[in-house]
Structure formats: structure tokens, C-alpha cells
Design a protein around this motif. Structure first.
Motif, PDB file in Angstrom:
ATOM      1  N   CYS A   1      -5.551  11.627  30.903  1.00 32.67           N
ATOM      2  CA  CYS A   1      -5.109  12.912  30.367  1.00 32.67           C
ATOM      3  C   CYS A   1      -4.036  12.712  29.298  1.00 32.67           C
ATOM      4  O   CYS A   1      -4.092  13.330  28.231  1.00 32.67           O
ATOM      5  N   ILE A   2      -3.052  11.871  29.590  1.00 34.18           N
ATOM      6  CA  ILE A   2      -1.989  11.615  28.614  1.00 34.18           C
ATOM      7  C   ILE A   2      -2.570  10.972  27.356  1.00 34.18           C
ATOM      8  O   ILE A   2      -2.213  11.339  26.228  1.00 34.18           O
ATOM      9  N   TYR A   3      -3.482  10.033  27.551  1.00 40.95           N
ATOM     10  CA  TYR A   3      -4.102   9.353  26.408  1.00 40.95           C
ATOM     11  C   TYR A   3      -4.844  10.341  25.511  1.00 40.95           C
ATOM     12  O   TYR A   3      -4.736  10.287  24.278  1.00 40.95           O
ATOM     13  N   LYS A   4      -5.569  11.260  26.113  1.00 39.77           N
ATOM     14  CA  LYS A   4      -6.256  12.281  25.312  1.00 39.77           C
ATOM     15  C   LYS A   4      -5.238  13.144  24.572  1.00 39.77           C
ATOM     16  O   LYS A   4      -5.428  13.475  23.401  1.00 39.77           O
ATOM     17  N   GLY A   5      -4.175  13.504  25.266  1.00 41.00           N
ATOM     18  CA  GLY A   5      -3.177  14.382  24.669  1.00 41.00           C
ATOM     19  C   GLY A   5      -2.452  13.779  23.488  1.00 41.00           C
ATOM     20  O   GLY A   5      -2.129  14.489  22.525  1.00 41.00           O
ATOM     21  N   VAL A   6      -2.190  12.475  23.535  1.00 40.32           N
ATOM     22  CA  VAL A   6      -1.451  11.837  22.433  1.00 40.32           C
ATOM     23  C   VAL A   6      -2.370  11.477  21.273  1.00 40.32           C
ATOM     24  O   VAL A   6      -1.916  10.933  20.266  1.00 40.32           O
ATOM     25  N   ASN A   7      -3.651  11.777  21.420  1.00 44.25           N
ATOM     26  CA  ASN A   7      -4.593  11.482  20.340  1.00 44.25           C
ATOM     27  C   ASN A   7      -5.238  12.727  19.748  1.00 44.25           C
ATOM     28  O   ASN A   7      -6.211  12.635  19.009  1.00 44.25           O
ATOM     29  N   LYS A   8      -4.678  13.902  20.094  1.00 45.82           N
ATOM     30  CA  LYS A   8      -5.215  15.142  19.541  1.00 45.82           C
ATOM     31  C   LYS A   8      -4.132  15.874  18.771  1.00 45.82           C
ATOM     32  O   LYS A   8      -3.022  16.041  19.247  1.00 45.82           O
ATOM     33  N   GLU A   9      -4.490  16.335  17.592  1.00 47.13           N
ATOM     34  CA  GLU A   9      -3.573  17.137  16.795  1.00 47.13           C
ATOM     35  C   GLU A   9      -4.206  18.503  16.562  1.00 47.13           C
ATOM     36  O   GLU A   9      -5.317  18.769  16.999  1.00 47.13           O
TER      37      GLU A   9
ATOM     38  N   VAL B   1       0.178  16.231  28.430  1.00 51.68           N
ATOM     39  CA  VAL B   1      -0.564  16.789  29.557  1.00 51.68           C
ATOM     40  C   VAL B   1      -0.694  18.306  29.416  1.00 51.68           C
ATOM     41  O   VAL B   1      -1.787  18.870  29.579  1.00 51.68           O
ATOM     42  N   ASN B   2       0.403  18.963  29.094  1.00 49.48           N
ATOM     43  CA  ASN B   2       0.356  20.427  29.065  1.00 49.48           C
ATOM     44  C   ASN B   2      -0.339  20.976  27.832  1.00 49.48           C
ATOM     45  O   ASN B   2      -0.818  22.115  27.837  1.00 49.48           O
ATOM     46  N   GLU B   3      -0.416  20.189  26.773  1.00 45.27           N
ATOM     47  CA  GLU B   3      -1.245  20.588  25.639  1.00 45.27           C
ATOM     48  C   GLU B   3      -2.721  20.479  26.006  1.00 45.27           C
ATOM     49  O   GLU B   3      -3.536  21.318  25.592  1.00 45.27           O
ATOM     50  N   GLU B   4      -3.074  19.468  26.802  1.00 42.47           N
ATOM     51  CA  GLU B   4      -4.437  19.380  27.314  1.00 42.47           C
ATOM     52  C   GLU B   4      -4.717  20.556  28.256  1.00 42.47           C
ATOM     53  O   GLU B   4      -5.787  21.166  28.219  1.00 42.47           O
ATOM     54  N   ASN B   5      -3.757  20.862  29.113  1.00 42.00           N
ATOM     55  CA  ASN B   5      -3.911  21.969  30.053  1.00 42.00           C
ATOM     56  C   ASN B   5      -4.161  23.285  29.321  1.00 42.00           C
ATOM     57  O   ASN B   5      -5.014  24.085  29.719  1.00 42.00           O
ATOM     58  N   ALA B   6      -3.417  23.515  28.241  1.00 40.78           N
ATOM     59  CA  ALA B   6      -3.550  24.766  27.486  1.00 40.78           C
ATOM     60  C   ALA B   6      -4.898  24.874  26.789  1.00 40.78           C
ATOM     61  O   ALA B   6      -5.278  25.955  26.332  1.00 40.78           O
ATOM     62  N   SER B   7      -5.630  23.768  26.721  1.00 37.85           N
ATOM     63  CA  SER B   7      -6.916  23.726  26.006  1.00 37.85           C
ATOM     64  C   SER B   7      -8.105  23.623  26.952  1.00 37.85           C
ATOM     65  O   SER B   7      -9.162  23.118  26.568  1.00 37.85           O
ATOM     66  N   PHE B   8      -7.937  24.084  28.196  1.00 37.67           N
ATOM     67  CA  PHE B   8      -9.002  23.983  29.194  1.00 37.67           C
ATOM     68  C   PHE B   8      -9.400  22.534  29.430  1.00 37.67           C
ATOM     69  O   PHE B   8     -10.556  22.229  29.725  1.00 37.67           O
TER      70      PHE B   8
END
Length: 472
Positions: free
Chosen positions: A221-229, A286-293
Motif C-alpha cells: 500500500c505504501i509503495y503504491k502511494g509513493v508512486n502515484k501523483e 496510505v491515506n491517499e490510497e484510502n481516499a482513492s478506493f
């Protein structure tokens, strides 16, 4: 009082809200099971779903309506391809057809079969919903559900919720129980007691394996989050920040996968400022991923899902306590602290404000970190108490009902407080503590009961109305 496994508190989930997304989704799935138990899917002509109270008032921002439709459609949030969610929901709305339980297509008109009732609340809990199935013979099946926090659901008739009642060998419903049994058994580590109790659900080896599975999901989850803008969905135009922080801290380094990225984090320059930035980056991602379903780890809720990952990642990246055993012990202790709050107070923001989410997650993380840093049982409980003490009264007032402002940044604060609480507890004598964990849990519950409903996830108070955010 029934026992709760740590993996009911810390578990794989989906954003943006455990109580407003996962709870309704679980309720819809449970209603499908009730239909199959009482009659059959083939006999259903129509299904109606009505949300009340907090579920209705912040339902659009939290994706409550989406969760209800997906659950009735037979989707599982643990396995669904999250990139396909919009496509599935759009198809239901435009075709006006729902594939009930994945077995039978029935008419489904959004706004008619699914209603957000913002003017009425059900008495049992602010997060109420009623499902109704109309059968071909004209008879009805009706069931009320309540999303009580962390994805847990309840009803006024408990036999409608298929959940095994478990009593552990050494039931721990209060912090004092943990102290009592650790002393009785001669255990110096709180996690040893929890490992024994978790055998009521699975073997110790399976418990350790599940903890490591949770850790792998956290890293993913963290890895996905740090690779999305880009910008988060929902209309507030909140920009993702984790990727930018990650890029500044790692420079132009290239990484092929999450493990290679993690090693570069470990090898990066360490100083107080950079470590603080990393902690914030972990929580934000993590919470940016959470906000994006996105798929996240609910711990104990989705709105607070960044705290425990951030603190555990901090421990793995910046302390020597990095073994698989440390990971398991951290999560076991953190999860057990979460069960104490659920049993004796609440982990639902709709019942207790954000103290019930960020406050609880911070207490959980503080306890887990203290455990692996060598703290005694008393110091572990003290760390949890300190963390919660400094979240008491925290309101839940998300702007436009989205789990974004102030929710995302609030996770970084909860993580920082957890680390500080652990450090203070490790330098303290629990015997001299003036406030116990049990006392602060009771205080949190009394605070929740006294809190005005406007500050309990209704978006009718606080920042939600003080900040004028124009509609897009």
C-alpha cells in the motif's frame, strides 16, 4: 463479554471508510446470505436499501452508496480489482440492473432502490441501514444493520449476524486483565499472552503468518502511494503529496519493486528532519490510497489506516528491531489494544468523533512500538494511555464528507504522537502513572457521549462548515 481476535481489528480493507464503506459492504453481503438462508436469490424480484443518519449525511463522500451496490452485486472488497470499481458502478447506474449476489439480474434504479435518508436516524446507532427484498410471491425480507466501526456490523437481532462467539483461555477485556494474566503466567512480554489467546482462532504459526501477510500488504500500500501523483477523487482537488516527498528524499534513484524501494529508504540519509518527513510520507501514502478506493489495512478503521503502517515502517526502517518476530509482536500488541477500545468505548467516529479513530490507532501504534523496543507490560499499556490522553475530544468533521481534509494529515499527527508516547513510556515508571489505560478508555467513552452530534462524522460542524469549499 466476547473475545475479539487482533485480526478483526487489523485487517485487509478497502477505502475510503471502514464504517461508511466496508460496514455497508459487509451488511449487503450479510443480507445476501440471509436471503439464501431464508429463501433463495431466484425468488427475489426487487431489493431496496435505505441509509440513515451519518451514513446518509456523508454517504456520497464516503462511497457508502457505492459500497452498498457492490455488496449487493456480489463483489468482495478483499478480492475486487479496485481499478474496476467505477466501471462496475457506472454499469449498474446506467443499465439500471443489479446482478444480485452475482446470480440474478434485477431492476435497480439509483435514487429509488437505494436512498440516502438525511432527515432520519435509527435509534440503535447513528450508522443505520435497512435492506428489504421483495419476493416474487409478494412477501418481504427486511433486515436492519448498523455499521459500528472498523467494518464491524450489528443488528438489533444478533442472530442475523453470522459470527462465532469465542472466549479465549485468558480473556482480556481491560488493561488490568492483561497485567493480571501476564503476572499469573510469568510472562514479561504482552505479546506472549496475546499469542496464546489467538490460538482460540488459529495456531501460533498461522498467527505469525497472518501478521507477516499484513506487513506485506502494508508495504504494498505504501509503495503504491509513493508512486502515484495527481489529484484525489471527490471534487476537493486535494493533491497527492506522498510521491513528491518520496522523490525529494530519494532523489532520482530508480527502484523496481517495493522491496528495492524499501531498501533505498533504509539506506537513505538519516537525520531527525528526514526521519520525520519519512514518517509523514508513509502515513500520507496510505491515506491517499484510502481516499482513492484503494486496498489498505484497516487499523482499526480506514480513516486512521495510516498510523500503524507509518509507525511500523518507521520501526523497520530506522530502528534495529526489524525481525519477523518484531513485526508479529508489534501487530499483536497493537491489535489487542484496539480490542480494548472496541469493547469498552467505540472505534466509530459516528459514535465518538475522531478520538475513536486516530486516537485509538495512535494508542495501538504506541503500544506496538513500545513492545518491540523492549518495554515492560506496564510501559506498553502506559504508552497507549499517553497517546489516547492527547487525542481526547478530537472531533470528526470531514469537509464535504470526504475522508481527506483533515483526515489524511491527521494520520501523520497520530503517528508522531504514537512514537513520542512510546519514547516517554520507555523512560517512565508505570507504577507512578497517575492515569491508567482503563481510565483513559472510560474517559474517552464519556467524552464521546457528551460530544455534540455535529462533530461525529456528519459534516455538520467544525471544519466541514467553517471552511467554504466551492462545489466543482
Amino acid at each position: 463479554m466476547e473475545s475479539i481476535s487482533v485480526f478483526e481489528i487489523i485487517k485487509v480493507g478497502i477505502g475510503p471508510s471502514s464504517s461508511h464503506t466496508m460496514g455497508p459492504w459487509n451488511a449487503a453481503s450479510a443480507f445476501i446470505r440471509i436471503i439464501k438462508r431464508e429463501r433463495s436469490i431466484a425468488e427475489v424480484k426487487e431489493v431496496f436499501l435505505e441509509f440513515f443518519g451519518s451514513l446518509a449525511k456523508t454517504g456520497i463522500g464516503h462511497g457508502t452508496d457505492i459500497a452498498g451496490m457492490l455488496g449487493l452485486n456480489g463483489e468482495d472488497f478483499k478480492t475486487i480489482n479496485t481499478s474496476k470499481i467505477d466501471e462496475i458502478v457506472d454499469h449498474i447506474k446506467t443499465s439500471q440492473i443489479l446482478n444480485l449476489g452475482g446470480e440474478k439480474e434485477i431492476p435497480f434504479v439509483y435514487g429509488h432502490h437505494l436512498v440516502l435518508n438525511m432527515s432520519q436516524s435509527l435509534d440503535f446507532h447513528p450508522n443505520g441501514m435497512i435492506f428489504k427484498a421483495i419476493l416474487e410471491d409478494g412477501s418481504e425480507l427486511v433486515q436492519d444493520f448498523y455499521s459500528v466501526g472498523g467494518g464491524f456490523i450489528a443488528s438489533q437481532e444478533k442472530n442475523s449476524i453470522e459470527k462465532e462467539c469465542v472466549r479465549t483461555l485468558y480473556p482480556c477485556h481491560h488493561g488490568s486483565d492483561i497485567v493480571k494474566y501476564c503476572e499469573k503466567l510469568g510472562l514479561n512480554k504482552m505479546s506472549d499472552l496475546i499469542l496464546i489467546n489467538e490460538e482460540s482462532w488459529r495456531s501460533q504459526e498461522q498467527t505469525r503468518s497472518e501478521a507477516l501477510n499484513i506487513w506485506e500488504n502494508i508495504k504494498e500500500c505504501i509503495y503504491k502511494g509513493v508512486n502515484k501523483e495527481g489529484v484525489l477523487p471527490g471534487g476537493l482537488n486535494v493533491s497527492r503529496r506522498a510521491a513528491g516527498i518520496n522523490r525529494k528524499l530519494l532523489g532520482d534513484k530508480i527502484y523496481k519493486n517495493k522491496n528495492e524501494w524499501f531498501q533505498q529508504v533504509v539506506d537513505a540519509e538519516e537525520n531527525f528532519t528526514n526521519i520525520n518527513k519519512w514518517i509523514a510520507c508513509f502515513a500520507l501514502s496510505v491515506n491517499e490510497e484510502n481516499a482513492s478506493f484503494g486496498r489498505i489495512i484497516t487499523a482499526p478503521t480506514n480513516g486512521a489506516s495510516g498510523v500503524i503502517p507509518a509507525v511500523l515502517m518507521y520501526a523497520q526502517a530506522f530502528t534495529p528491531h526489524t525481525s519477523d518476530d518484531d513485526i508479529a509482536r508489534f501487530l499483536l500488541v497493537a491489535g489487542e489494544i484496539g480490542t480494548l477500545f472496541k469493547k469498552n468505548a467505540t472505534i466509530s467516529a459516528a459514535m465518538g468523533g475522531c478520538q475513536a479513530e486516530i486516537g485509538v490507532s495512535s494508542a495501538m501504534a504506541a503500544a506496538g512500538l513500545t513492545e518491540i523496543l523492549g518495554g515492560s507490560v506496564g510501559q506498553v499499556l502506559m504508552a497507549a494511555e499517553i497517546a489516547m490522553e492527547h487525542h481526547l475530544g478530537l472531533t470528526c468533521d470531514p469537509i464535504r464528507g470526504l475522508v481527506q481534509i483533515p483526515c489524511i494529515e491527521r494520520n501523520t499527527m497520530g503517528a508522531m504522537k504514537a512514537i513520542t508516547a512510546a519514547n516517554i513510556a520507555l523512560e517512565s515508571d508505570p507504577a507512578k502513572a497517575k492515569v491508567s489505560l482503563d481510565q483513559v478508555i472510560q474517559t474517552m467513552w464519556e467524552t464521546a457521549l457528551a460530544m455534540n452530534d455535529r462533530f461525529k462524522e456528519t459534516s455538520e460542524g467544525g471544519l466541514a462548515i467553517a471552511v467554504n469549499v466551492p462545489e466543482c
